[in-house]
Every structure is written in structure tokens, then in C-alpha cells.
Design an enzyme around this catalytic site. Structure first.
Site, PDB file in Angstrom:
ATOM      1  N   CYS A  41       0.915  -1.098   0.090  1.00  0.00           N
ATOM      2  CA  CYS A  41       0.146  -0.163   0.072  1.00  0.00           C
ATOM      3  C   CYS A  41       0.878   1.020  -0.176  1.00  0.00           C
ATOM      4  O   CYS A  41       1.540   1.415   0.932  1.00  0.00           O
ATOM      5  CB  CYS A  41      -0.914   0.089   1.428  1.00  0.00           C
ATOM      6  SG  CYS A  41      -1.996   1.396   1.569  1.00  0.00           S
ATOM      7  N   GLU A  51     -10.264   0.365  -6.400  1.00  0.00           N
ATOM      8  CA  GLU A  51      -9.359  -0.889  -5.560  1.00  0.00           C
ATOM      9  C   GLU A  51      -9.860  -1.956  -5.371  1.00  0.00           C
ATOM     10  O   GLU A  51     -11.353  -1.604  -4.680  1.00  0.00           O
ATOM     11  CB  GLU A  51      -8.852   0.063  -4.311  1.00  0.00           C
ATOM     12  CG  GLU A  51      -7.829   1.330  -4.466  1.00  0.00           C
ATOM     13  CD  GLU A  51      -7.196   1.669  -3.318  1.00  0.00           C
ATOM     14  OE1 GLU A  51      -6.872   0.568  -2.362  1.00  0.00           O
ATOM     15  OE2 GLU A  51      -6.908   2.932  -2.911  1.00  0.00           O
ATOM     16  N   CYS A  64      -4.692   5.900  -5.043  1.00  0.00           N
ATOM     17  CA  CYS A  64      -4.117   4.653  -4.713  1.00  0.00           C
ATOM     18  C   CYS A  64      -2.668   4.841  -4.991  1.00  0.00           C
ATOM     19  O   CYS A  64      -2.349   5.318  -6.280  1.00  0.00           O
ATOM     20  CB  CYS A  64      -4.767   3.547  -5.302  1.00  0.00           C
ATOM     21  SG  CYS A  64      -3.851   2.084  -5.138  1.00  0.00           S
TER      22      CYS A  64
HETATM   23  N1  LIG Z   1      -6.556  -2.076  -2.425  1.00  0.00           N
HETATM   24  C1  LIG Z   1      -5.017  -2.388  -2.565  1.00  0.00           C
HETATM   25  C2  LIG Z   1      -4.330  -2.150  -1.452  1.00  0.00           C
HETATM   26  C3  LIG Z   1      -4.248  -0.791  -1.085  1.00  0.00           C
HETATM   27  C4  LIG Z   1      -3.801   0.019  -2.090  1.00  0.00           C
HETATM   28  C5  LIG Z   1      -3.345   1.585  -1.571  1.00  0.00           C
HETATM   29  N2  LIG Z   1      -4.589   2.322  -1.620  1.00  0.00           N
HETATM   30  C6  LIG Z   1      -1.727   2.156  -2.000  1.00  0.00           C
HETATM   31  O1  LIG Z   1      -1.872   3.563  -1.752  1.00  0.00           O
HETATM   32  O2  LIG Z   1      -1.094   1.559  -2.738  1.00  0.00           O
HETATM   33  C7  LIG Z   1      -4.976  -3.952  -3.041  1.00  0.00           C
HETATM   34  O3  LIG Z   1      -5.967  -4.936  -2.560  1.00  0.00           O
HETATM   35  O4  LIG Z   1      -4.179  -4.259  -3.790  1.00  0.00           O
END
Ligand SMILES: N[C@@H](CCC[C@H](N)C(=O)O)C(=O)O
Length: 324
Positions: free
Chosen positions: A77, A217, A226
Site C-alpha cells: 500500500c 481498488e 491509490c
Molecule cells: N486495495 C489495494 C491495497 C491498497 C493500495 C493503496 N490504496 C495504495 O495506496 O497503494 C489492494 O488490494 O491491492
């Protein structure tokens, strides 16, 4: 049980940060999943895109585990890692440290401000791979680069990359948020193509080294930003767009902006993601594990940080005025 937490965000991608290390919490795997579903709920919980658990590490100053709001754990993340970086750098009184994540130990540091008044943190995004097995993605094209994906609209072509969580990125003329939501949902209902699900981004090229990215996401839905998606998109913009490696690419998002620097060495890529890590408030959750009910106490807001961040937000919004 009392659980101390910090509500924080990177580019409006918001998290509940729980420092297990400092407070001596020892949650079971089931409890981490349950906490994520319970506390991230935007109607009945605190509301956030995920939980960042800061834990002990044998390899680095700390370990980060990130759980999405649906209780699933992600490999990485980017926006969350900046929040953990800030937390740990302040705790250790240092300007750079390492944080263990599921797939790599990553360098994090405090760097020059990307916007006036915004304390800025840089995190390494790696390992990066276009290998279909690394997401995994199952399509005929190998690697899946600027290709249509069975089950998704044929007018869209995607590039698949893991950073190391799974992403697909489409370059579009204009970002249609409703379409992104539909495509993101659909992509996450195609286990024969994406057995582990996938994060889906639309990227609009604004000018040389400036892009606008929005992401659906995995495990959450549409978010303000993200970090790994903006990193993956920047990389794609150097391959299928006009952008340059080793130069900052400004990535505008719904919650603000970040800079990404894509580095290429021989055939390998790595990315530096730079942006805010803003604390919104700290508080304590008083949780009854038996009834799965809780209330929040002792809230202290970080108002000054918010006010400074509003200026960055306003600037970012001005860059994408016409977009949804
Ligand atoms: N939803 C993503 C994990 C979170 C990613 C995040 N928001 C970021 O900033 O990279 C997943 O399930 O891969």
C-alpha cells in the site's frame, strides 16, 4: 479492549493506523480481519479505506501490514506506507529508515516538500514486474501490455503490472468515474482472468510528466487515490506515453497530488512515490469483542495539518477542473 489509533491519509486515501509495536497489541489474524470490516465501515464504523497495522520486524525498523475495508490483506500500500513512514520516522527521530512489507523491505524517508507547507515522504515501490504470473493475470498476450482483456469493454486496452500488488492501467482521453466503477467491479468478478482480484486505474495524460489517475481498488471500490496505482500508472506513462524515467511525474488525483519517479536499470524498474502523510486525529476505540460493538473516545484533531493540506487539495482540483 482499548485500541489507540491515528486516523491519517495519503492523498485522501484514508487509513486507521494501529501501532501494535508500541502499544503491545497482539491480534490474531481473524481479529485483524474483523477489525478492518468493523472499523472501516463508512456508515457504522470510523470509516476508512483500510487499516495499517504497524508491527515488529526482524529485518527493519517496523513491519507494515495493510488490510482493505473488506477485510482482505494487500501485498502493498503506497499511500499507507507513507503514513507508516511518517509515524516511524517521528518515533525513531530519524530521516530515513526501512519498513518490512509482505514482498520486500522498503526504504522510506522524509524528503523535500512537494507542495508548500506539506511534509513529504518518499517510499520505494518494488518489486515491479510485468510477468503475468506476478499479478497473476491470465490473458493470451504475454506480457499483458496495451491489450484488451476478455470480459472487459473492448474499447479499453490495459497494461498489467504488479508493484507488487496487482494493477491494470488504461490510458483514456477522459476519465469516466461511473465506467471505472463498472469496469473495476467486473474485473474483480473474473477469477479466471484475475484469480487474486486486481486494482483498476484510468489515466489521463495532462501534459508531459503530468497525469490524472483514478482507481477502483480491489477490496475497497473507488478511492480518492491509490499510491501503488499512481506508481504503476506513472510507469505505464513512460512506456506507452510521453513521460520520462528518472524525472518527477506529477500525478493528480481526487484527493490531491503526488510525485512519482520511475527508475529503469537494464530491464528492471523501480519507483519512488513522494507525497503527504497527513494525520487527521488520534483517538481510542473502546471495543467489546463479544458484541463487536465499539465507541471512540479521547479524540484529538490535528487541525493545523488539515488547513495546510486544504491548499494542496484546492490546487490539485484546479488541475482537473473539467473532469468527473
Ligand atoms: N486495495 C489495494 C491495497 C491498497 C493500495 C493503496 N490504496 C495504495 O495506496 O497503494 C489492494 O488490494 O491491492
Amino acid at each position: 479492549m482499548d485500541i489507540q489509533f491515528i486516523k491519517c491519509h495519503g492523498s485522501g486515501n484514508d487509513f486507521i493506523l494501529i501501532d501494535e509495536l508500541t502499544h503491545g497489541y497482539t491480534f490474531t489474524e481473524q481479529e485483524r480481519e474483523d477489525l478492518s470490516i468493523l472499523l472501516c465501515d463508512r456508515n457504522d464504523g470510523i470509516g476508512s479505506d483500510g487499516i495499517l497495522f504497524v508491527m515488529n520486524s526482524d529485518k527493519a525498523e517496523a513491519r507494515m501490514r495493510m488490510f482493505n475495508s473488506d477485510g482482505t490483506e494487500a501485498e502493498m500500500c503506497g499511500n499507507g506506507l507513507r503514513c507508516v513512514a511518517r509515524h516511524m520516522l517521528e518515533k525513531e527521530g530519524k530521516t530515513h529508515i526501512a519498513v518490512e512489507t509482505e514482498k520486500a523491505v522498503l526504504a522510506v524517508s522524509q524528503v523535500e516538500e512537494i507542495f508548500p507547507g506539506i511534509d513529504t515522504f518518499s517510499v520505494a515501490i518494488e518489486p515491479v514486474s510485468f510477468e503475468p504470473a506476478s499479478l497473476p493475470v491470465r490473458v493470451d498476450a504475454e506480457p499483458a501490455s496495451k491489450t484488451t482483456i476478455p470480459g472487459l469493454p473492448e474499447h479499453l486496452t490495459f497494461t498489467a503490472v504488479s508493484v507488487p500488488n496487482p494493477h491494470i492501467v488504461a490510458i483514456v482521453e477522459d476519465i469516466n468515474q461511473e465506467e471505472l466503477a463498472e469496469v473495476g467491479e467486473k474485473a474483480n468478478q473474473l477469477p479466471e482472468v484475475f484469480p487474486n482480484g486486481v486494482n483498476v486505474s484510468f489515466m489521463k495524460l495532462l501534459e508531459k510528466n503530468k497525469v490524472f489517475v483514478q482507481t477502483y481498488e480491489r477490496g475497497v471500490g473507488l478511492t480518492n487515490a491509490c499510491g501503488t496505482a499512481m506508481s504503476a500508472s506513472s510507469l505505464v506513462s513512460t512506456i506507452h506515453g510521453p513521460n520520462a524515467t528518472s524525472e518527477p511525474i506529477i500525478v493528480i488525483n481526487k484527493g490531491g497530488l503526488v510525485n512519482c519517479v520511475v527508475e529503469k536499470e537494464k530491464e528492471s524498474f523501480s519507483i519512488q512515490l513522494r507525497g503527504n502523510a497527513t494525520n487527521v486525529y488520534e483517538a481510542v476505540v473502546q471495543l467489546d469483542w463479544n458484541t463487536r460493538t465499539f465507541h471512540v473516545e479521547n479524540r484529538k484533531d490535528f487541525t493545523e495539518e488539515q488547513t495546510k493540506y486544504e491548499k494542496l487539495e484546492a490546487y490539485a482540483a484546479s488541475q482537473i477542473g473539467g473532469d468527473s
